[in-house]
Design an enzyme around this catalytic site. Structure first.
Site, PDB file in Angstrom:
ATOM      1  N   ASP A 315       0.796  -1.105  -0.110  1.00 12.75           N
ATOM      2  CA  ASP A 315       0.034  -0.024   0.020  1.00 12.75           C
ATOM      3  C   ASP A 315       1.027   1.212  -0.198  1.00 12.75           C
ATOM      4  OD1 ASP A 315      -2.418   1.763   0.443  1.00 12.75           O
ATOM      5  OD2 ASP A 315      -1.924   1.779   2.433  1.00 12.75           O
ATOM      6  N   ASP A 619      -1.802  -0.924   5.785  1.00 11.72           N
ATOM      7  CA  ASP A 619      -2.239  -0.390   7.340  1.00 11.72           C
ATOM      8  C   ASP A 619      -3.920  -0.203   7.489  1.00 11.72           C
ATOM      9  OD1 ASP A 619      -2.558   1.622   5.748  1.00 11.72           O
ATOM     10  OD2 ASP A 619      -1.281   3.027   6.788  1.00 11.72           O
ATOM     11  N   ASP A 623      -6.774  -3.210   3.280  1.00 10.42           N
ATOM     12  CA  ASP A 623      -5.712  -4.199   2.997  1.00 10.42           C
ATOM     13  C   ASP A 623      -5.883  -5.461   3.613  1.00 10.42           C
ATOM     14  OD1 ASP A 623      -4.194  -2.214   1.668  1.00 10.42           O
ATOM     15  OD2 ASP A 623      -3.903  -1.160   3.771  1.00 10.42           O
TER      16      ASP A 623
END
Length: 880
Positions: A315, A619, A623
């Site tokens: 990410d 985070d 995700d």
């Protein structure tokens, strides 16, 4: 909108709420049925090598040999309990997702507003939210005022989303649905009324919960290799046992107890029952090493899997970047200014177009802009024990830091009135008294809206000139192409003005300039990505942000080339692709933008179809499904959500992407050491099996009993083998490519070393027994054989410290103190085996004299030298 969910402006009636609650269920995420502890315990024994030991224990119980049965049973239970205890430490990610849901909500029912349990909300309910509230369900806006929502957990975007009433296209992604609010997101500014359209498992977070629950964790490369090795050993043991029994029965007339004892002895000798415990303990020691490097391992197998990672999917926001908005560029009519420093810490300077520090008295254009930007925002930064943080909107916080870096004295700016930011006009304005006694209006907001209201611009020396709209449009495009979020500032004199209204800002502004803001890359990430590339690992950015921003950041990080075209796939393009089409492109594309949780999951699965070993880092809640599916899931420990951390295999305590690279190095070291430990352990079993096999073929008394064999296997596996887990990393470990998933833990060269060493250790043991059995009692000869096995393993340990180079060097004696501690521990245990009366009773051991110790020590040196000869021959043939 109300009609589509059968609701009214007075909300739902109480009776209707009850009907819908019965039909749709409570507004809660479904909880999975937990696996009973007894099933988790039994699963630990689902190993073919354990099956062989269970059969051996059953035969011992059948024959009434309860001491031997007890020893074998203890080994089986200890092996299973180690895995059960470790697995029991893992918690469910779904529990953390549930804690994110709102507890109560303001709801309009029967025409009256009231506070109800959020779990009782149903589709069609009309709710009210305000700044600080957590949205209780997925809702469609009915009214809103200055509404901004933190959706980072769902979309990964660090900037709060602006919400509007206008409908959007049905195929719009979550991040683009500006007329919707989603369950568990947080209102950061403004107020709204909305109608509930989805509750419980039908919400966006409910779909993420279902995705997490549906992901089956893949076997690790090591577990697959060990399973294959166990099957091969079991087949070999079975074939050899049948041959041995046939020879014993038809050639030597063995019957009944003799045959059973020989068969059990051979099976126990050949089964490396210490192998599961060895791997588990080696991985546990690796967990401690990883923790010292700020990588907290929640699932032990991930330690080894990291070492075989071929692709890291990451990410962007908060992982590759700092998640702290920073003003990077200021553009005025006079030129471009560069802002030093990153994050919310107000450290750094502003440099002028010539690269020199820009002082405000010498640059009135810069002074006017930073004062306007500082005056027209309500954010501030402050220092806490955890570092600097922003109070207010992140983009406005970046402008507060800019004003401090530029040296603006905001204490002499007094606010008199304000026009707050609204999504309808996209700017905020203040009426201020400034230091010179002048009264001015300062405006901050979207560049196009301020340009539409400006007639002049601030030029050189602080003079005004006609607005050059083409210049500013080109500047906006240039900054946007760099992945910067662009804000503008404007002002005008306001002498005699006592109040401020929106109509006062329709025209007559002086445009001051543009500020380019970015969530900057973490300073350590660029080097970490470079090291990953050196190690043969691809890094892919998967973000909910816009493609332009993703490409710009990826160029800075070294994921994408600094120049030339860069291919990036968006969520809309992924939606249009079949799984096969995505699999055909997934390895060649390193940037994915505007992605949803389903897109991230598809990307990970597509990579895995190519036998890629994938690590997924992130985070946000968005995700969690892909982190669960990946071979190794990695979560940020500081800024990561609890749901993401619970889904992950590894949590980074410092939120540092570079820690992943260090963890990969540690994983490679651990795998190397597991391989060394397996090569060390198997010749113990090979030598023992050879001793039993030769004894049966020759019709001899058994040199080793089953419990004596178990003794040797356990004490060597839990002492000498573990010392190899502390071996330091080999030189150049991060310069070699990731190992293939098809590579076996026993390479042909390692297998040849195992066979050679089995002959060396087994031959020395057999020679010791035959020599001693001719002159001393049987129990003394057996004890001498057991001790020879132990000291043969000590000699072989030094051979295994360097599998690919010679151990005939002084370096074999240094560099790993655990070797000497383990040798001391093993010798102490063996002396107890020889001299303790209770051990003599349990294991049939006896005292040894110098007539036995002398040959044992001499043969041990011979084992070491013979193995070095074998290593030389095998390595030379292997290189050819």
């Amino acid at each position: 909108m109300l009609a589509s969910v059968d609701s009214t402006t007075d909300g739902l009636a109480a009776a209707e709420v009850e009907k819908r609650l019965a039909r749709d269920g409570r507004n809660e995420l479904p909880t999975p049925k937990p696996v009973p502890a007894w099933r988790r315990l039994l699963s630990q024994f689902n190993d073919i090598l354990i099956y062989i030991l269970i059969a051996a224990a059953a035969l011992k119980a059948y024959s009434g040999d309860w001491v031997d049965f007890a020893v074998i049973a203890v080994v089986i239970l200890a092996t299973g309990l180690i895995g059960f205890i470790q697995e029991g430490r893992a918690a469910s990610a779904l529990a953390s997702l549930q804690t994110m849901q709102s507890l109560d909500a303001q709801v309009l029912r029967d025409g009256t507003w009231g506070v109800v349990d959020a779990a009782t909300i149903v589709p069609g309910d009309v709710i009210r939210v305000r700044s600080g509230d957590r949205v209780p369900a997925d809702v469609r806006l009915l009214t809103s005022s200055s509404l901004q929502v933190d959706e980072a957990a769902l979309t990964g975007e660090s900037v709060p989303a602006q919400k509007e009433l206008e409908p959007v296209a049905a195929e719009a992604g979550v991040g683009d649905r500006s007329s919707m609010l989603f369950s568990s997101t947080i209102i950061t500014a403004g107020t709204a009324e909305a109608v509930v359209v989805s509750t419980g498992g039908n919400t966006e977070i409910g779909r993420i919960s279902a995705l997490v629950a549906d992901q089956d964790k893949l076997d690790t490369p090591l577990s697959r290799q060990l399973a294959k090795l166990g099957t091969q050993l079991a087949i070999l043991i079975g074939v050899m046992a049948v041959v041995m029994l046939a020879i014993g029965y038809f050639v030597h007339d063995f019957h009944g107890d003799e045959l059973i004892s020989a068969a059990i002895g051979f099976a126990v000798a050949a089964v490396p029952e210490g192998l599961p415990a060895l791997v588990t303990i080696t991985l546990a020691l690796g967990v401690q090493q990883m923790a010292r490097r700020n990588a907290i391992t929640r699932k032990m197998a991930a330690v080894e899997t990291l070492g075989s990672v071929t692709t890291i999917c990451s990410d962007k926001t908060g992982t590759l970047t700092q998640n702290e908005m920073t003003a990077r560029t200021v553009l005025t009519a006079e030129g471009r200014y560069v802002v030093e420093g990153t994050g919310y810490q107000p450290k750094g300077h502003v440099t002028d177009p010539h690269g020199k520090p820009a002082t405000l008295p010498d640059h009135p254009d810069l002074e006017a802009l930073v004062i306007a930007a500082g005056a027209a925002n309500d954010a501030r930064v402050e220092e806490t024990d955890e570092g600097w943080r922003v109070v207010g909107q992140p983009t406005e916080g970046a402008l507060d830091v800019l004003a401090t870096k530029a040296g603006a004295d905001m204490a002499h700016v007094t606010r008199l009135a304000t026009v707050p930011f609204e999504s309808a006009h996209k700017f905020s304005a203040t009426l201020d008294d400034v230091a010179s006694g002048e009264r001015r209006i300062h405006v901050l907001g979207a560049p196009d809206r301020l340009l539409d209201r400006s007639t002049t611009q601030l030029g050189g020396g602080g003079s005004t000139e006609t607005l050059d709209r083409g210049f500013w449009d080109a500047g906006i495009d240039e900054l946007s192409e760099q992945g910067l979020r662009v804000l503008a500032a404007a002002s005008r004199p306001a002498d005699g003005v006592e109040d401020l209204a929106l109509d006062d800002l329709d025209t007559g502004l002086t445009f001051l300039g543009l500020v380019g803001i970015v969530d900057p890359p973490r300073p350590e990430v660029t080097d970490a990505i470079s090291l990953a590339h050196t190690a043969g690992i691809r890094v892919k950015m998967i973000t909910g942000d816009h493609a332009g921003t993703a490409v710009a950041i990826s160029r800075e990080l070294g994921i994408a080339p600094a120049e030339g075209d860069v291919k990036a796939l968006t969520g809309a393009e992924l939606e249009a692709m079949s799984d096969d089409e995505l699999a055909a492109q997934v390895r060649d594309v390193d940037i994915y933008a505007r992605t949803s949780p389903e897109h991230k999951l598809r990307i990970v699965k597509a990579l895995q179809t190519h036998d890629e070993v994938v690590a997924m880092t992130g985070d946000g809640v968005n995700d969690a499904p892909s982190i669960t599916r990946a071979d190794v899931g990695v979560a940020m420990g500081i800024k990561g959500t609890e749901a993401t951390k619970e889904a992950a295999d590894i949590v980074l305590a410092d939120d540092n992407f570079a820690t992943i690279e260090r963890a990969v190095e540690e994983g490679r070291r651990i795998y190397d050491n597991i391989r060394k430990s397996v090569v060390f352990l198997l010749p113990t079993n090979g030598g023992q099996g050879l001793v039993i096999l030769v004894a049966v073929l020759l019709g001899m008394a058994l040199p080793l009993s089953p419990v004596q064999i178990l003794w040797v296997n356990l004490v060597t596996a839990l002492t000498l083998s573990l010392s190899l887990s502390s071996e330091p990393a080999e030189p150049g470990i991060m310069s070699r490519p990731p190992r293939s998933t098809q590579e076996q833990i026993l390479s042909p060269r390692a297998l040849a070393q195992v066979l050679w060493s089995s002959v060396a250790i087994g031959g020395a043991t057999l020679l010791m027994f035959m020599r001693q059995n001719a002159v001393v009692d049987y129990d003394v000869a057996q004890t001498a054989a057991v001790t020879m096995l132990v000291f043969g393993q000590i000699a072989f340990l030094f051979n295994c410290r360097f599998l690919n180079t010679s151990s005939l060097t002084w370096r074999v004696l240094v560099g790993n103190r655990a070797v000497w501690f383990s040798i001391a521990g093993l010798i102490a245990l063996q002396l107890v085996f020889i001299h303790a009366p209770f051990m003599n009773t349990w294991f049939g051991s006896a005292e040894l004299g110098w007539a036995q110790w002398g040959p044992i020590l001499g043969l041990s040196v011979g084992v070491f030298l013979f193995n070095e000869l074998g290593k030389f021959v095998i390595n030379r043939v292997g290189r050819r």
